[in-house]
Design a protein around this motif. Structure first.
Motif, mmCIF file in Angstrom:
data_model
loop_
_atom_site.group_PDB
_atom_site.id
_atom_site.type_symbol
_atom_site.label_atom_id
_atom_site.label_comp_id
_atom_site.label_asym_id
_atom_site.label_seq_id
_atom_site.Cartn_x
_atom_site.Cartn_y
_atom_site.Cartn_z
ATOM 1 N N GLU A 42 1.117 -1.153 -0.056
ATOM 2 C CA GLU A 42 0.260 0.385 -0.047
ATOM 3 C C GLU A 42 0.972 1.174 0.160
ATOM 4 O OE1 GLU A 42 -3.598 0.649 -0.147
ATOM 5 O OE2 GLU A 42 -3.209 -1.676 -1.255
ATOM 6 N N LEU A 43 1.786 1.843 0.432
ATOM 7 C CA LEU A 43 2.710 2.378 1.247
ATOM 8 C C LEU A 43 3.198 2.409 -0.416
ATOM 9 C CD1 LEU A 43 3.999 1.957 4.452
ATOM 10 C CD2 LEU A 43 2.079 3.728 3.511
ATOM 11 N N ALA A 44 3.870 1.260 -1.051
ATOM 12 C CA ALA A 44 4.677 1.939 -2.289
ATOM 13 C C ALA A 44 3.686 1.810 -3.087
ATOM 14 C CB ALA A 44 5.747 0.106 -2.648
ATOM 15 N N ARG A 45 2.713 1.872 -3.062
ATOM 16 C CA ARG A 45 1.188 2.319 -3.900
ATOM 17 C C ARG A 45 1.808 3.828 -3.724
ATOM 18 N NH1 ARG A 45 -2.407 -1.011 -3.025
ATOM 19 N NH2 ARG A 45 -1.432 -3.029 -4.175
ATOM 20 N N ALA A 46 1.358 4.203 -2.586
ATOM 21 C CA ALA A 46 1.055 5.602 -2.354
ATOM 22 C C ALA A 46 2.354 6.460 -2.611
ATOM 23 C CB ALA A 46 0.770 5.381 -1.003
ATOM 24 N N LEU A 55 7.968 6.366 9.786
ATOM 25 C CA LEU A 55 7.403 4.739 9.453
ATOM 26 C C LEU A 55 5.799 4.388 10.611
ATOM 27 C CD1 LEU A 55 7.150 2.247 7.745
ATOM 28 C CD2 LEU A 55 8.810 0.707 9.150
ATOM 29 N N ALA A 56 6.317 5.242 11.825
ATOM 30 C CA ALA A 56 4.954 4.983 12.305
ATOM 31 C C ALA A 56 3.834 5.624 11.970
ATOM 32 C CB ALA A 56 5.719 5.159 14.070
ATOM 33 N N GLU A 57 4.286 6.946 11.112
ATOM 34 C CA GLU A 57 3.684 7.936 11.072
ATOM 35 C C GLU A 57 2.439 7.074 9.473
ATOM 36 O OE1 GLU A 57 3.187 12.201 9.557
ATOM 37 O OE2 GLU A 57 4.905 11.337 9.957
ATOM 38 N N ALA A 58 3.582 6.664 9.175
ATOM 39 C CA ALA A 58 2.611 6.435 7.217
ATOM 40 C C ALA A 58 2.191 4.795 8.060
ATOM 41 C CB ALA A 58 4.001 5.538 6.516
ATOM 42 N N MET A 59 2.440 4.187 9.121
ATOM 43 C CA MET A 59 1.870 2.610 9.167
ATOM 44 C C MET A 59 -0.167 3.179 10.370
ATOM 45 S SD MET A 59 2.353 0.059 8.479
ATOM 46 C CE MET A 59 4.067 -0.581 7.596
ATOM 47 N N GLY A 60 0.659 4.614 11.086
ATOM 48 C CA GLY A 60 -0.896 4.989 11.625
ATOM 49 C C GLY A 60 -1.726 5.518 10.338
ATOM 50 N N GLY A 88 6.512 -5.202 14.271
ATOM 51 C CA GLY A 88 6.420 -4.989 13.486
ATOM 52 C C GLY A 88 5.919 -3.731 13.378
ATOM 53 N N ALA A 89 5.456 -2.769 12.961
ATOM 54 C CA ALA A 89 5.685 -1.912 12.472
ATOM 55 C C ALA A 89 3.938 -1.797 12.089
ATOM 56 C CB ALA A 89 6.496 -0.612 11.422
ATOM 57 N N TRP A 90 3.581 -2.455 11.794
ATOM 58 C CA TRP A 90 1.819 -2.345 11.365
ATOM 59 C C TRP A 90 1.088 -2.190 12.626
ATOM 60 C CZ3 TRP A 90 -2.072 -1.401 8.009
ATOM 61 C CH2 TRP A 90 -3.445 -2.151 8.577
ATOM 62 N N HIS A 91 2.008 -3.182 14.443
ATOM 63 C CA HIS A 91 1.874 -2.709 15.641
ATOM 64 C C HIS A 91 1.165 -1.687 15.569
ATOM 65 C CE1 HIS A 91 0.527 -6.790 14.039
ATOM 66 N NE2 HIS A 91 1.757 -7.479 14.863
ATOM 67 N N VAL A 92 2.670 -0.927 15.732
ATOM 68 C CA VAL A 92 3.232 0.863 16.708
ATOM 69 C C VAL A 92 1.880 1.672 16.816
ATOM 70 C CG1 VAL A 92 4.671 2.475 16.397
ATOM 71 C CG2 VAL A 92 6.191 0.135 15.946
ATOM 72 N N PRO A 93 0.618 1.963 15.897
ATOM 73 C CA PRO A 93 0.221 3.197 15.873
ATOM 74 C C PRO A 93 -0.942 2.209 17.009
ATOM 75 C CG PRO A 93 -0.055 2.321 13.899
ATOM 76 C CD PRO A 93 1.139 1.388 14.721
ATOM 77 N N ALA A 94 -1.102 1.243 16.793
ATOM 78 C CA ALA A 94 -1.971 -0.016 18.147
ATOM 79 C C ALA A 94 -1.360 0.336 19.503
ATOM 80 C CB ALA A 94 -2.386 -1.625 18.184
#
Length: 756
Positions: A127-131, A160-165, A206-212
């Motif tokens: 998703e980030l690559a597509r953006a 990276l945390a901002e993007a995953m958020g 995993g960076a995906w979990h940082v916002p949570a």
């Protein structure tokens, strides 16, 4: 919060830099908490990545999960840093006890609160690559993370945390509802660590979990998500892993396309591109390809130029691959595939220290591997064994015992039939999931021999088919399981006595014959097996003729396979000097074949095959064979049945073509019959005839064509024995004896001198 991409060398370098800058008192890592007691093994000398944490259910070892780690994995770097700096290390993910109890995704809790629908699963990096305007997610990740450095060690993680958020706001759990449960447990562990260590903590996940993990939630809410989760008793250990397994996206793989390349990027101290091209050149030189230092220099220049043209910070895997193809491989993908296989992926196999927990069966297997000098290897290894040598025979027994236990470390090499010779060919490859199979097999015993014996006895009691029992008896002999063999043979004798189906008996006999032959080579007592095989052969001889009568074409074709198998088996059965009836078995079988060859109710394919087997054994004269063929091809026989007789007599890979080349009378009979087939029936028999003769070697077909082409002109009378050109009605002994002097000269044997 150090949000990473698992198995990313850029993330691993950034984690090392951040830990060195922050020097936390505790490092919390995404992983099963039950493995906290195993962390110390990572610092031992015998531990060499890639490795994996293996968790399996105690009562169901096949239910297992892996957490792989390579040298370039951020989690591995964090563990090694903490152990080297005296920091506390803890795993904070959902316990394996819950993970293994509920392998399927749990129902979606708190979906409304998270603002996300179910939808398809989301790949955050894609998703980030597509953006960012990239079509290739791996290329974007290389450009954004792997190939860039940062002055501030914490800046990459914040970005990276901002993007995953932003992604979590748009997609919620992204199609991973169980992540909400995992993140609730991680938040609880984080709160507990804060109470113990204050704020001096680093979390590697995993960076995906940082916002949570940064979300403000209550302890009550998090515990509510964990309430009522199923649980099983588990055991954990470290096991070796491989780069090739890291590259797989299914099963226990990690989905890393180029682990060898990533390992190189992480370990190369400087000038990674030049060092990589040097590796490639060394590999190609080892394969006798002409690659010089000039090729290396030009490949480096081309890769750098391609990176500049494509707007990349430095040459990545795509640029290096294109440069290698153009400069070192002359544009060919054949040597390039070798580079991809050996270097980009690679066959690196990790190692764990002897002190790592293991089931008793695994320890016994490791002891045997060391004693037999049979080291597990990630790459494919071909092994030739001579069963007359003690060490090779022991290796063979071990591999067969493992196969009986379902641990397929080795497989018989293709193209080598097990017909009782003293040689065996194996193809070995150690895969990480074999540790799970060993754990599963551990329920049968604590040693390989005891477990294989118990497994064989259990299979003997559960077998319902005669062929399964004969195959099991063969396995027991190959594996040297002398204690299990009587149990298996007892079950085999009982089943054979109750089974009245001749096809089942015929299907079971070949395995017994092979077992007897192997028993002779391996010095195994096969007296009981010989008795069972002899009784089975007698029952086949009695029941086969009536079982062959009145079969339809499909059943007749299947029975032909059984006929061939029994014939080969009886030829393999060793004679028992103590049994005066042993030589009579071959005679009795010859009588069965003769009855089949002469019975009109037996399908043509079986009559023809029986006649051919008798002819090959020298039990049927050429004149008698010609008589049987003449009867089968007489005008009163249906063309389809006659064609089936020909298929049985000379069809397949039975050497029938050479028989016709050298026996002109039989060829003349077939040729004469074929010319007399009515036009209306010819189209019906043509497919069967084409199948019969198309199986011959090209040279045989050509010779047969030349012999037939010398016959009378088209439309003339059918060829007979007397009129066929080049054929004779009887052997010309005077002409045949003319070759004897030359043969004596060639062989150096006494005889008449060769003519000048």
């Amino acid at each position: 919060m150090l949000g990473v991409r698992h198995h990313g060398p850029g993330s691993a370098r950034a984690v090392a830099a951040a830990l060195e800058a922050g020097r936390p008192k505790a490092v919390l890592i995404e992983g099963p908490p039950e493995a906290d007691g195993l962390v110390g093994l990572a610092a031992e000398e015998g531990m060499r990545p890639p490795v994996a944490l293996l968790a399996h259910a105690v009562d169901d070892p096949g239910r297992a999960a892996f957490w792989p780690m390579a040298e370039f994995s951020p989690e591995w770097v964090a563990i090694r840093w903490a152990l080297g700096h005296g920091a506390e290390v803890r795993f904070v993910d959902l316990p394996a006890a819950h993970t293994l109890a509920a392998p399927e995704p749990a129902p979606e809790p708190a979906a409304e609160e998270d603002g996300a629908g179910r939808g398809p699963r989301v790949d955050p990096v894609a998703e980030l690559a597509r953006a960012a305007g990239y079509e290739d997610a791996e290329r974007w990740w290389e450009d954004a993370v792997e190939l860039r450095g940062a002055a501030d060690p914490f800046a990459p993680f914040e970005a990276l945390a901002e993007a995953m958020g932003a992604l979590r706001e748009a997609y919620g759990h992204g199609g991973h509802p169980r992540d909400l449960v995992r993140e609730a447990h991680m938040r609880l562990q984080l709160r507990a660590a804060r109470k113990e260590f204050g704020g001096d903590i680093a979390v590697v996940c995993g960076a995906w979990h940082v916002p949570a993990l940064r979300r403000a939630t209550t302890v009550t809410a998090d515990r509510a998500l964990l309430k009522g989760l199923p649980k099983v008793r588990t055991e954990l250990t470290w096991v070796p892993w491989t780069h090739r397994r890291l590259a797989r996206r299914s099963g226990y793989g990690a989905g890393i396309d180029a682990p060898g390349w990533y390992a190189h990027l992480f370990t190369a101290p400087d000038r990674p591109l030049e060092r990589w091209m040097t590796k490639v050149a060394g590999l190609l030189r080892a394969e006798d390809l002409a690659v010089s230092s000039a090729h290396v220099i030009e490949a480096v220049r081309l890769a750098d130029t391609l990176a500049a043209m494509r707007g990349r910070p430095s040459a990545g895997l795509g640029e290096t691959t294109d440069a290698v193809r153009a400069v070192m491989c002359d544009g060919s993908d054949v040597p390039l595939d070798l580079v991809r296989d050996r270097l980009v992926v690679g066959d690196v196999l990790g190692a764990v220290p002897d002190g790592a927990p293991a089931v008793p069966l695994q320890r016994d297997l490791a002891r045997l591997q060391r004693g037999l000098r049979l080291k597990p290897e990630a790459g494919r290894r071909d092994l030739e064994l001579d069963l007359r040598k003690e060490n090779d025979a022991a290796r063979s027994r071990l591999l067969h015992r493992l196969r009986l236990l379902g641990v397929d470390w080795g497989a018989p090499a293709p193209g080598r039939a097990s017909t009782g010779t003293f040689r065996e060919s194996w193809r070995l490859r150690w895969e990480p999931e074999l540790h799970v199979q060993v754990a599963e097999a551990g329920v049968w015993g604590t040693t390989v021999e005891a477990a294989a014996t118990a497994r064989a006895e259990a299979r003997a009691g559960a077998a319902r088919e005669l062929a399964a029992l004969t195959a099991l008896a063969e396995q027991c002999l190959l594996a040297g399981l002398t204690e299990a063999l009587p149990v298996v043979l007892g079950a085999l004798a009982d089943r054979a006595a109750l089974d009245a189906d001749v096809a089942h008996l015929a299907q079971a006999l070949p395995a017994l014959a092979r077992s007897l032959r192997y028993g002779d080579v391996r010095a195994t007592d096969t007296t009981a097996l010989r008795e069972v095989a002899a009784g089975l052969a007698e029952r086949v001889c009695v029941g086969l003729p009536p079982a062959c009568a009145g079969l339809d074409p499909d059943a007749a074709a299947e029975m032909r396979g059984h006929l061939d198998g029994v014939h080969a088996a009886i030829a393999l059965l060793p004679a028992d000097p103590a049994d005066p009836a042993a030589p009579a078995l071959a005679e009795r079988w010859a009588g069965v074949l003769r009855r089949l060859a002469e019975r009109e109710r037996v399908p043509g394919v079986l009559r023809g095959r029986a006649a051919r087997l008798l002819l090959d054994e020298g039990r049927l004269g050429e004149d008698e064979a010609a008589r049987l063929m003449g009867l089968a091809l007489s005008p009163g026989t249906a063309p389809a049945d006659a064609a089936a007789w020909i298929e049985g007599f000379v069809g397949g890979a039975s050497g029938g073509g050479l028989l016709l080349v050298h026996d002109e009378r039989l060829l003349a009979l077939i040729d004469g019959w074929l010319g007399s087939v009515p036009a209306g029936a010819f189209t019906d028999v043509l497919p069967l005839l084409r199948r019969t003769f198309s199986a011959y070697e090209p040279g045989v077909r050509r010779t047969l064509g030349e012999l037939v082409a010398r016959g009378p002109a088209a439309g003339g009378p059918a060829r007979t024995l007397a009129t066929a050109p080049g054929f004779a009605t009887a052997l010309d002994r005077e002409r045949a004896d003319g070759v004897l002097p030359l043969l004596h000269l060639i062989l150096g044997t006494p005889g008449t001198e060769a003519p000048a």
